[in-house]
Design an enzyme around this catalytic site. Structure first.
Site, PDB file in Angstrom:
ATOM      1  N   CYS A   1       0.833  -1.205   0.000  1.00 53.56           N
ATOM      2  CA  CYS A   1       0.000   0.000   0.000  1.00 53.56           C
ATOM      3  C   CYS A   1       0.868   1.256   0.000  1.00 53.56           C
ATOM      4  CB  CYS A   1      -0.862   0.044   1.237  1.00 53.56           C
ATOM      5  SG  CYS A   1      -1.733  -1.467   1.576  1.00 53.56           S
TER       6      CYS A   1
ATOM      7  N   TRP B   1      -3.507  -2.563  -1.020  1.00 57.23           N
ATOM      8  CA  TRP B   1      -3.243  -3.952  -1.385  1.00 57.23           C
ATOM      9  C   TRP B   1      -4.004  -4.777  -0.362  1.00 57.23           C
ATOM     10  CZ3 TRP B   1      -0.616  -8.316   0.612  1.00 57.23           C
ATOM     11  CH2 TRP B   1      -0.205  -9.271  -0.331  1.00 57.23           C
TER      12      TRP B   1
ATOM     13  N   LYS C   1      10.791 -15.400 -11.510  1.00 57.13           N
ATOM     14  CA  LYS C   1      10.537 -14.242 -12.388  1.00 57.13           C
ATOM     15  C   LYS C   1       9.393 -14.545 -13.345  1.00 57.13           C
ATOM     16  CE  LYS C   1      12.155 -12.082 -10.526  1.00 57.13           C
ATOM     17  NZ  LYS C   1      12.632 -11.586  -9.367  1.00 57.13           N
TER      18      LYS C   1
ATOM     19  N   LYS D   1       5.510  -4.779  -4.059  1.00 60.23           N
ATOM     20  CA  LYS D   1       6.951  -4.570  -4.118  1.00 60.23           C
ATOM     21  C   LYS D   1       7.594  -4.806  -2.762  1.00 60.23           C
ATOM     22  CE  LYS D   1      10.852  -3.455  -5.860  1.00 60.23           C
ATOM     23  NZ  LYS D   1      11.473  -4.629  -6.509  1.00 60.23           N
TER      24      LYS D   1
HETATM   25  C1  G6P Z   1       8.194  -9.204  -2.415  1.00 61.39           C
HETATM   26  C2  G6P Z   1       8.688  -8.753  -3.763  1.00 61.39           C
HETATM   27  C3  G6P Z   1       9.870  -9.594  -4.193  1.00 61.39           C
HETATM   28  C4  G6P Z   1      10.961  -9.537  -3.143  1.00 61.39           C
HETATM   29  C5  G6P Z   1      10.433  -9.949  -1.755  1.00 61.39           C
HETATM   30  C6  G6P Z   1      11.435  -9.645  -0.658  1.00 61.39           C
HETATM   31  O1  G6P Z   1       7.645 -10.469  -2.509  1.00 61.39           O
HETATM   32  O2  G6P Z   1       7.659  -8.848  -4.732  1.00 61.39           O
HETATM   33  O3  G6P Z   1      10.393  -9.105  -5.428  1.00 61.39           O
HETATM   34  O4  G6P Z   1      12.007 -10.383  -3.506  1.00 61.39           O
HETATM   35  O5  G6P Z   1       9.249  -9.207  -1.449  1.00 61.39           O
HETATM   36  O6  G6P Z   1      11.602  -8.256  -0.586  1.00 61.39           O
HETATM   37  P1  G6P Z   1      12.857  -7.516   0.001  1.00 61.39           P
HETATM   38  O7  G6P Z   1      12.547  -6.061  -0.172  1.00 61.39           O
HETATM   39  O8  G6P Z   1      12.930  -7.920   1.462  1.00 61.39           O
HETATM   40  O9  G6P Z   1      14.047  -7.960  -0.746  1.00 61.39           O
END
Ligand code: G6P
Length: 607
Positions: free
Chosen positions: A2, A73, A484, A602
């Site tokens: 969010c 979200w 991915k 994100k």
């Molecule tokens: C979310 C994102 C991922 C990321 C994960 C960990 O799931 O979509 O892309 O790898 O969080 O996030 P961080 O900021 O702790 O690396």
């Protein structure tokens, strides 16, 4: 996840809120809304994109000079108009936007219902608005303090009231909030990207702090109303870094930035002559590192995959036993952290709730905890004892790409630093440092084969299942390649160690299940080739990532993408790049929303 933006000052608040929400779209959301407060509250919100909200606001001709906005979200309640933020109490005197989760909302809600409040949404957030209204006696900051003292859980909050036009209150517990200071105007946001084009002077709220913003001043207080002195910080990153710069998507821009971002991660840290590495942020931890007997890596998603690569690197270069844990699992286990165990928390955002909780658990057991983060000033960066920043610049695409290669670069350097005082001699150290230095231009060479990868993606765009196989350091890369593809193309993909294929996944092989092999020239090359043959014998189609000059492999596979030769320990920095591009182009050719994939966020600031 969010996003929150709030403003008070002379500007027309509506376009400012919409622009701020657009800047935070990358974080992932499913509904959006704003509340404008000029003595009466006007709220417009709906499920869907900010562009949809923009149209609704235009139709409703809302105008004003202070207000708040939110992208949601969903956690409690479906993503629909009623559950979208801002939420109000029933008299619509208070409106608020919330990031986080209120754990005791159910009991609070029951009590409020007993006192006559009527709720309209399924959200935990609505409870806060009713609670503040219940406790309001003419002083909004006091009512907010009283309400927040009753709340258990996490929040980043922006609150307005029609009784206090021109005032915005912000508060934080476990979910980031940053206050932007302007001249005759002030801003609040969960992500500074939301107001960066208007001011760079900012303060970050700590847990348990709140800020009362009016156009002329910002007052900082605790929840017990003690004043707090906060120092203004300068946000230094460049606005271009959060714009697409001619690329179709942030993800593609960030994939293509990797020659630069990997170089930035090593900048000033390589001691070429000595074949060694130095980290400013770890200077005071030198002794702890040299005496460490065991290392634990914590992370989620892509950061966890980087930890798996780190495991191979640390074991190989430093000869230290390593465990890699999902942060979310670590915190609920009974971890054994005897003296000599050190913990590295890996996180791009530095805000991931599970990783933050795992850090606290490790610290509770007395272990030294270091951060490997990208976002300076993030909660994880602040809560760890010391650490290393990635310096990869803001990562906007939800699917992490450049952060992964920077994490591996940093982990490689850390492993080398620890290895140099243990088992790596100066000669080998120099060789590795030189090989690392050459990585950025080798990534550029892979990026030059973008078109070929796009053609492959186009050819395979209708495949709904993929298998990714690799060995050793390239096993985590197989996992990352599969992740991915799942994240942005919604194609089912699984990563496996290549040799494990025969213990199950081989049953799935047919023409409709393409297999991506990472088959670079290293100690297991011959074995991987045998696995390729096993797939071919069952009618499977093979896409291979191979080392430049390997002309033999062409005869055995359907598609091949080459990566330049490097030291085997550094191959993940190269092999992951074609896999990122493959996922990207598959998503594009399947018509997916690359930068805002469905259901993903994100930075996941809830558990
Ligand atoms: C979310 C994102 C991922 C990321 C994960 C960990 O799931 O979509 O892309 O790898 O969080 O996030 P961080 O900021 O702790 O690396």
């Amino acid at each position: 996840m969010c996003g929150i933006i709030g403003y008070c000052g002379p500007r027309d608040v509506v376009p400012l809120l919409i622009a701020g929400l657009k800047r935070m779209e990358y974080r992932g959301y499913d509904s959006a809304g704003i509340a404008v407060n000029d003595g009466s509250l006007r709220i417009v919100k709906d499920a869907g994109k900010v562009s949809n909200l923009e149209q609704l606001v235009r139709d409703a001709a809302v105008k004003g000079h202070s207000g708040i906005g939110h992208t949601r979200w969903a956690t409690h309640g479906a993503p629909n108009q009623v559950n979208a933020h801002p939420h109000t109490d029933e008299s619509a005197s208070i409106a608020l936007a919330h990031n986080g989760i209120i754990e005791n909302y159910s009991s609070l809600r029951q009590e409020l219902i007993r006192s006559g409040h009527t709720f309209v949404s399924d959200t935990d957030t609505e409870t806060i608005a009713h609670l503040i209204e219940e406790l309001y006696e003419g002083d909004l900051p006091h009512a907010v303090q009283k309400a927040l003292r009753l709340i258990r859980g996490t929040y980043g909050l922006a609150i307005v009231s029609r009784h206090h036009p021109g005032m915005v209150i912000a508060a934080r517990m476990g979910s980031p909030m940053v206050i932007g200071h302007g001249h005759g105007e002030n801003f609040v946001a969960s992500d500074p990207a939301a107001f960066l084009s208007m001011t760079r002077e900012a303060t970050y709220l700590e847990d348990g702090e709140m800020a009362v913003l009016t156009p002329d001043k910002v007052e900082y207080r605790t929840l017990s109303d003690e004043p707090i002195d906060k120092k203004l910080e300068q946000i230094t990153y460049d606005i271009a870094a959060i714009e697409k710069g001619g690329f179709a998507h942030f993800m593609l821009k960030e994939i293509c930035e990797q020659p630069q971002t990997v170089a930035d991660s090593m900048r000033g840290r390589l001691l070429i002559e000595e074949g060694a590495v130095k980290f400013g942020g770890m200077a005071q931890a030198k002794e702890i590192l040299s005496e460490a007997k065991r290392v634990i890596f914590l992370g989620c998603g892509t950061s966890w995959h980087a930890g798996l690569v780190g495991e191979y690197l640390f074991e190989e270069l430093a000869g230290i036993p390593v465990e890699v844990e999902y942060s979310s699992e670590f915190r609920y286990r009974s971890p054994i952290l005897e003296p000599g165990t050190i913990v590295f928390a890996i996180s791009q955002s530095g805000e991931t709730a599970d990783t933050l909780a795992a850090i606290r658990e490790a610290k509770r057991h007395g272990a030294p905890v270091f951060g490997i983060c990208n976002v300076v000033g993030s909660a994880i960066a602040r809560e760890t004892d010391a650490g290393v920043f990635l310096h990869a610049g803001p990562e906007i695409g939800v699917a992490s790409t450049k952060a992964f290669t920077s994490q591996i670069t940093v982990l490689f350097m850390l492993a080398l630093q620890m290895g140099r005082s243990r088992r790596v001699g100066a000669g080998r150290g120099r060789e590795l440092v030189q090989q690392l230095k050459d990585i950025p231009q080798k990534i550029s060479r892979i990026l030059a084969s973008r078109e070929k990868i796009e053609t492959i993606a186009h050819r395979y765009r209708d495949s709904n299942n993929f298998l990714y196989l690799g060995r050793g350091l390239n096993f985590p890369v197989a996992l990352e390649g599969a992740l991915k593809l799942k994240e942005i193309s919604y194609v089912h993909a699984e990563g496996y160690p290549a040799a494990e294929m025969k213990h199950g996944p081989i049953a799935l092989i047919d023409r409709d299940m393409p297999v991506v092999f990472i088959a670079t020239h290293d100690g297991t090359y011959e074995k991987v080739i045998s696995n390729i043959e096993e797939v071919r014998a069952r009618g499977g189609r093979v896409l291979a990532i191979a080392t430049e000059g390997d002309t033999e492999i062409v005869k055995r596979v359907d598609e091949v993408v080459y990566v330049p030769e490097t030291d085997a320990l550094l191959t993940p920095l190269l092999t992951v790049v074609p896999l990122q591009l493959l996922a990207y182009y598959m998503a594009v050719h399947r018509g997916c929303d690359v930068d805002q994939p469905r259901n993903l966020a994100k930075s996941v600031t809830v558990e």
